[in-house]
Design a protein around this motif. Structure first.
Motif, PDB file in Angstrom:
ATOM      1  N   GLU A 133       0.852  -1.187   0.000  1.00  0.00           N
ATOM      2  CA  GLU A 133       0.000   0.000   0.000  1.00  0.00           C
ATOM      3  C   GLU A 133       0.888   1.238   0.000  1.00  0.00           C
ATOM      4  N   PRO A 134       0.344   2.374  -0.435  1.00  0.00           N
ATOM      5  CA  PRO A 134       1.114   3.616  -0.339  1.00  0.00           C
ATOM      6  C   PRO A 134       1.412   3.903   1.127  1.00  0.00           C
ATOM      7  N   ASN A 135       2.592   4.430   1.418  1.00  0.00           N
ATOM      8  CA  ASN A 135       2.954   4.712   2.804  1.00  0.00           C
ATOM      9  C   ASN A 135       2.981   6.211   3.074  1.00  0.00           C
ATOM     10  N   ALA A 136       3.562   6.620   4.187  1.00  0.00           N
ATOM     11  CA  ALA A 136       3.591   8.023   4.590  1.00  0.00           C
ATOM     12  C   ALA A 136       4.355   8.905   3.601  1.00  0.00           C
ATOM     13  N   GLN A 137       5.292   8.322   2.847  1.00  0.00           N
ATOM     14  CA  GLN A 137       6.049   9.099   1.866  1.00  0.00           C
ATOM     15  C   GLN A 137       5.352   9.154   0.507  1.00  0.00           C
ATOM     16  N   SER A 138       4.132   8.675   0.408  1.00  0.00           N
ATOM     17  CA  SER A 138       3.464   8.611  -0.892  1.00  0.00           C
ATOM     18  C   SER A 138       3.248   9.984  -1.519  1.00  0.00           C
ATOM     19  N   ASP A 139       3.322  11.053  -0.718  1.00  0.00           N
ATOM     20  CA  ASP A 139       3.217  12.404  -1.272  1.00  0.00           C
ATOM     21  C   ASP A 139       4.393  12.743  -2.171  1.00  0.00           C
ATOM     22  N   SER A 140       5.505  12.014  -2.037  1.00  0.00           N
ATOM     23  CA  SER A 140       6.677  12.290  -2.868  1.00  0.00           C
ATOM     24  C   SER A 140       6.666  11.501  -4.177  1.00  0.00           C
ATOM     25  N   CYS A 141       5.595  10.758  -4.436  1.00  0.00           N
ATOM     26  CA  CYS A 141       5.470   9.972  -5.668  1.00  0.00           C
ATOM     27  C   CYS A 141       5.507  10.889  -6.884  1.00  0.00           C
ATOM     28  N   VAL A 142       6.319  10.505  -7.882  1.00  0.00           N
ATOM     29  CA  VAL A 142       6.441  11.297  -9.107  1.00  0.00           C
ATOM     30  C   VAL A 142       5.746  10.633 -10.291  1.00  0.00           C
ATOM     31  N   GLY A 143       5.105   9.496 -10.057  1.00  0.00           N
ATOM     32  CA  GLY A 143       4.379   8.820 -11.124  1.00  0.00           C
ATOM     33  C   GLY A 143       5.273   8.163 -12.150  1.00  0.00           C
ATOM     34  N   CYS A 144       6.441   7.696 -11.741  1.00  0.00           N
ATOM     35  CA  CYS A 144       7.398   7.093 -12.685  1.00  0.00           C
ATOM     36  C   CYS A 144       6.939   5.743 -13.206  1.00  0.00           C
ATOM     37  N   ALA A 145       6.034   5.086 -12.504  1.00  0.00           N
ATOM     38  CA  ALA A 145       5.441   3.798 -12.873  1.00  0.00           C
ATOM     39  C   ALA A 145       6.407   2.619 -12.750  1.00  0.00           C
ATOM     40  N   SER A 146       7.541   2.794 -12.100  1.00  0.00           N
ATOM     41  CA  SER A 146       8.460   1.670 -11.893  1.00  0.00           C
ATOM     42  C   SER A 146       7.775   0.536 -11.153  1.00  0.00           C
ATOM     43  N   CYS A 147       6.944   0.870 -10.188  1.00  0.00           N
ATOM     44  CA  CYS A 147       6.241  -0.145  -9.406  1.00  0.00           C
ATOM     45  C   CYS A 147       5.303  -0.953 -10.283  1.00  0.00           C
ATOM     46  N   ALA A 148       4.557  -0.284 -11.130  1.00  0.00           N
ATOM     47  CA  ALA A 148       3.602  -0.974 -11.992  1.00  0.00           C
ATOM     48  C   ALA A 148       4.309  -1.832 -13.033  1.00  0.00           C
ATOM     49  N   ILE A 149       5.452  -1.376 -13.515  1.00  0.00           N
ATOM     50  CA  ILE A 149       6.198  -2.120 -14.530  1.00  0.00           C
ATOM     51  C   ILE A 149       6.720  -3.443 -13.974  1.00  0.00           C
ATOM     52  N   VAL A 150       7.220  -3.442 -12.742  1.00  0.00           N
ATOM     53  CA  VAL A 150       7.801  -4.669 -12.183  1.00  0.00           C
ATOM     54  C   VAL A 150       6.768  -5.606 -11.564  1.00  0.00           C
ATOM     55  N   CYS A 151       5.550  -5.148 -11.345  1.00  0.00           N
ATOM     56  CA  CYS A 151       4.529  -5.983 -10.706  1.00  0.00           C
ATOM     57  C   CYS A 151       4.156  -7.152 -11.618  1.00  0.00           C
ATOM     58  N   PRO A 152       4.433  -8.391 -11.187  1.00  0.00           N
ATOM     59  CA  PRO A 152       4.160  -9.542 -12.049  1.00  0.00           C
ATOM     60  C   PRO A 152       2.669  -9.827 -12.240  1.00  0.00           C
ATOM     61  N   ASP A 153       1.838  -9.291 -11.375  1.00  0.00           N
ATOM     62  CA  ASP A 153       0.403  -9.563 -11.451  1.00  0.00           C
ATOM     63  C   ASP A 153      -0.423  -8.360 -11.900  1.00  0.00           C
ATOM     64  N   GLY A 154       0.237  -7.256 -12.261  1.00  0.00           N
ATOM     65  CA  GLY A 154      -0.482  -6.075 -12.743  1.00  0.00           C
ATOM     66  C   GLY A 154      -1.435  -5.486 -11.732  1.00  0.00           C
ATOM     67  N   CYS A 155      -1.003  -5.432 -10.483  1.00  0.00           N
ATOM     68  CA  CYS A 155      -1.878  -4.980  -9.395  1.00  0.00           C
ATOM     69  C   CYS A 155      -1.862  -3.470  -9.173  1.00  0.00           C
ATOM     70  N   ILE A 156      -0.921  -2.768  -9.806  1.00  0.00           N
ATOM     71  CA  ILE A 156      -0.742  -1.352  -9.498  1.00  0.00           C
ATOM     72  C   ILE A 156      -1.110  -0.483 -10.692  1.00  0.00           C
ATOM     73  N   THR A 157      -1.936   0.512 -10.443  1.00  0.00           N
ATOM     74  CA  THR A 157      -2.284   1.520 -11.435  1.00  0.00           C
ATOM     75  C   THR A 157      -1.652   2.829 -10.976  1.00  0.00           C
TER      76      THR A 157
END
Length: 78
Positions: free
Chosen positions: A46-70
């Motif tokens: 889940e997003p954590n306390a630092q989620s405000d610093s997210c830049v939308g790079c999508a690295s998380c979604a790219i590596v997710c083997p199950d496509g769980c992240i938008t």
């Protein structure tokens, strides 16, 4: 010039808690949920306390083997 802000939405029911996205996030915006599991019994991310610093790079979604992240990106004005 605007600043790009990002936000993620995790499909927690599909997440297996593999933590690949946690490692891939350059801003450390994602963590394994503490003391929570999904309907299949897996801990999930889940997003954590630092989620405000997210830049939308999508690295998380790219590596997710199950496509769980938008990933959503929004340009904000200064």
């Amino acid at each position: 010039m605007g600043i790009i802000k990002g936000a993620i939405v995790v499909n927690t029911d599909r997440c297996k808690g593999c933590s690949l996205c946690v490692v891939a996030c350059p801003k450390n915006c994602i963590s394994i949920a503490e003391k929570k599991v999904n309907v299949h019994g897996y801990p999930y991310v889940e997003p954590n306390a630092q989620s405000d610093s997210c830049v939308g790079c999508a690295s998380c979604a790219i590596v997710c083997p199950d496509g769980c992240i938008t990933v959503y990106r929004k340009k904000t004005e200064d």
